[in-house]
Design an enzyme around this catalytic site. Structure first.
Site, PDB file in Angstrom:
ATOM      1  N   CYS A 249     -21.203 -56.376  11.444  1.00  0.00           N
ATOM      2  CA  CYS A 249     -19.797 -56.276  11.869  1.00  0.00           C
ATOM      3  C   CYS A 249     -19.257 -57.689  11.809  1.00  0.00           C
ATOM      4  CB  CYS A 249     -19.719 -55.727  13.289  1.00  0.00           C
ATOM      5  SG  CYS A 249     -18.087 -55.879  14.052  1.00  0.00           S
ATOM      6  N   THR A 250     -18.105 -57.872  11.227  1.00  0.00           N
ATOM      7  CA  THR A 250     -17.628 -59.246  11.006  1.00  0.00           C
ATOM      8  C   THR A 250     -17.298 -59.968  12.313  1.00  0.00           C
ATOM      9  OG1 THR A 250     -15.438 -58.320  10.518  1.00  0.00           O
ATOM     10  CG2 THR A 250     -16.856 -58.856   8.641  1.00  0.00           C
ATOM     11  N   HIS A 251     -17.008 -59.207  13.376  1.00  0.00           N
ATOM     12  CA  HIS A 251     -16.812 -59.861  14.676  1.00  0.00           C
ATOM     13  C   HIS A 251     -18.096 -60.551  15.149  1.00  0.00           C
ATOM     14  CE1 HIS A 251     -13.223 -57.304  14.975  1.00  0.00           C
ATOM     15  NE2 HIS A 251     -12.845 -57.989  16.032  1.00  0.00           N
TER      16      HIS A 251
ATOM     17  N   ASP B  49      -8.964 -56.792   8.600  1.00  0.00           N
ATOM     18  CA  ASP B  49      -9.986 -56.324   9.539  1.00  0.00           C
ATOM     19  C   ASP B  49      -9.256 -55.581  10.658  1.00  0.00           C
ATOM     20  OD1 ASP B  49     -12.520 -56.150  10.924  1.00  0.00           O
ATOM     21  OD2 ASP B  49     -11.860 -57.802  12.200  1.00  0.00           O
ATOM     22  N   SER B  50     -10.036 -54.898  11.488  1.00  0.00           N
ATOM     23  CA  SER B  50      -9.459 -54.242  12.661  1.00  0.00           C
ATOM     24  C   SER B  50      -8.838 -55.256  13.617  1.00  0.00           C
ATOM     25  CB  SER B  50     -10.550 -53.488  13.407  1.00  0.00           C
ATOM     26  OG  SER B  50     -11.518 -54.408  13.880  1.00  0.00           O
TER      27      SER B  50
ATOM     28  N   CYS C  23     -14.292 -55.848   6.962  1.00  0.00           N
ATOM     29  CA  CYS C  23     -14.629 -54.989   8.093  1.00  0.00           C
ATOM     30  C   CYS C  23     -15.592 -53.917   7.591  1.00  0.00           C
ATOM     31  CB  CYS C  23     -13.329 -54.366   8.608  1.00  0.00           C
ATOM     32  SG  CYS C  23     -13.537 -53.195   9.950  1.00  0.00           S
ATOM     33  N   ASN C  24     -16.800 -53.932   8.132  1.00  0.00           N
ATOM     34  CA  ASN C  24     -17.796 -52.931   7.729  1.00  0.00           C
ATOM     35  C   ASN C  24     -17.329 -51.528   8.112  1.00  0.00           C
ATOM     36  OD1 ASN C  24     -20.646 -54.573   7.244  1.00  0.00           O
ATOM     37  ND2 ASN C  24     -19.229 -55.627   8.577  1.00  0.00           N
ATOM     38  N   THR C  25     -16.634 -51.440   9.241  1.00  0.00           N
ATOM     39  CA  THR C  25     -16.201 -50.135   9.758  1.00  0.00           C
ATOM     40  C   THR C  25     -15.151 -49.512   8.850  1.00  0.00           C
ATOM     41  OG1 THR C  25     -16.603 -51.038  11.958  1.00  0.00           O
ATOM     42  CG2 THR C  25     -15.314 -49.011  11.837  1.00  0.00           C
TER      43      THR C  25
ATOM     44  N   TYR D 215     -11.763 -50.489  15.827  1.00  0.00           N
ATOM     45  CA  TYR D 215     -11.839 -49.346  14.906  1.00  0.00           C
ATOM     46  C   TYR D 215     -13.151 -48.580  15.107  1.00  0.00           C
ATOM     47  CZ  TYR D 215      -8.023 -50.832  11.685  1.00  0.00           C
ATOM     48  OH  TYR D 215      -6.819 -51.150  11.099  1.00  0.00           O
ATOM     49  N   GLY D 216     -14.176 -49.303  15.547  1.00  0.00           N
ATOM     50  CA  GLY D 216     -15.534 -48.757  15.531  1.00  0.00           C
ATOM     51  C   GLY D 216     -15.792 -47.595  16.457  1.00  0.00           C
TER      52      GLY D 216
END
Ligand code: DGL
Length: 263
Positions: free
Chosen positions: A192-194, A11-12, A74-76, A43-44
């Site tokens: 978003c995984t966050h 992930d970012s 990470c969706n981004t 990243y977004g």
């Protein structure tokens, strides 16, 4: 690659730990190598070319470590790089996208009719701007009312270790969501995984009638199906493990990563 090889998850930053945690719960025999790119997060708000370049560097490193599959937690990064990564590498690359289908399918009735769903998709600006999300919207927007809501501030709160600052979190959530009539909302998708770490805060923000949906379980289920189809699931005698690595060498990031894994 042997079935005992690890799975690379990245992930970012720290958001993908919510996915790694789900893998450990649902696939307890697997070895997970987690890489968070906190030195380059978020990243977004970056251009897609940069996110693609950063994603390639991480997958290259996983391949050198001998992983049997990669999960882009990470969706981004998925929006920016999944197609190119799949073209370039011959191991399975599992991506993520906002679970809009799950939210919209809640309107399907046994008699075949559909009750239009009012859905907010909370994600990063990049995810919501990319073609992948536009294609997803195209599948569901005719029969539902979908509001994409970019929430970059929620990524920063996690990365800065301020997730337990309730006042800050609730103020930030109200800043994004007070524009909506939340009593009329059927579901919020955590794209978003966050954001998965905010589930309890969203519960407090939203009326009990609104569902809160994330893609983590679905992603892990898909990972299992893919590995099984290739005969690459870890043997049941194997004991699972996780190694957490990060591009940031700040000790607070390591501490945060372990705390989020245990959360
Ligand atoms: N966790 C990420 C996602 O799922 C991205 C957060 C960011 O770095 O902006 O989209």
């Amino acid at each position: 690659m042997a079935s005992t090889a690890p799975i690379g998850v990245f992930d970012s930053g720290l958001g993908g730990i919510s996915v790694a945690r789900q893998i450990m719960k649902d696939m307890p025999h697997e070895r997970v190598l987690y890489f968070g790119d906190s030195a380059n997060a978020p990243y977004g708000t970056r251009p897609p070319e940069q996110v693609r370049e950063l994603s390639f560097a991480i997958v290259e490193r996983f391949v050198r470590q001998g992983v049997k599959a990669v999960v882009i937690a990470c969706n981004t990064a998925t929006s920016a790089a999944v197609n190119e990564l799949r073209d370039h590498y011959d191991i399975p690359i599992i991506g993520m996208e906002p679970a809009l289908k799950v939210a919209c399918d809640r309107g399907d009735r046994p008699d075949g009719t559909h009750v239009p769903q009012r859905v907010i998709v909370a994600a990063t600006p990049l995810t919501l701007r990319e073609h992948k999300f536009a294609a997803l919207m195209d599948r569901f927007k005719a029969d539902n009312v979908i509001s994409p809501e970019p929430c970059p501030g929620l990524v920063e709160i996690v990365e800065h270790g301020r997730l337990s600052d309730r006042d800050l979190v609730m103020r930030t959530l109200h800043g994004y969501f007070d524009q909506y009539d939340l009593h009329a909302i059927d579901a919020v998708v955590l794209g978003c995984t966050h954001f998965v770490f905010y589930r309890e805060y969203f519960r407090d923000l939203l009326p009990s009638t609104a569902a809160i949906i994330d893609g983590n379980e679905g992603t892990v289920r898909h990972l299992g199906v893919v590995l099984e189809s290739l005969g690459k699931l870890a043997p049941e005698a194997a004991s699972g493990s996780i190694e957490l690595d990060n591009s940031s060498s700040e000790p607070r990031i390591d501490a945060l990563a372990h705390a989020l894994l245990a959360a």
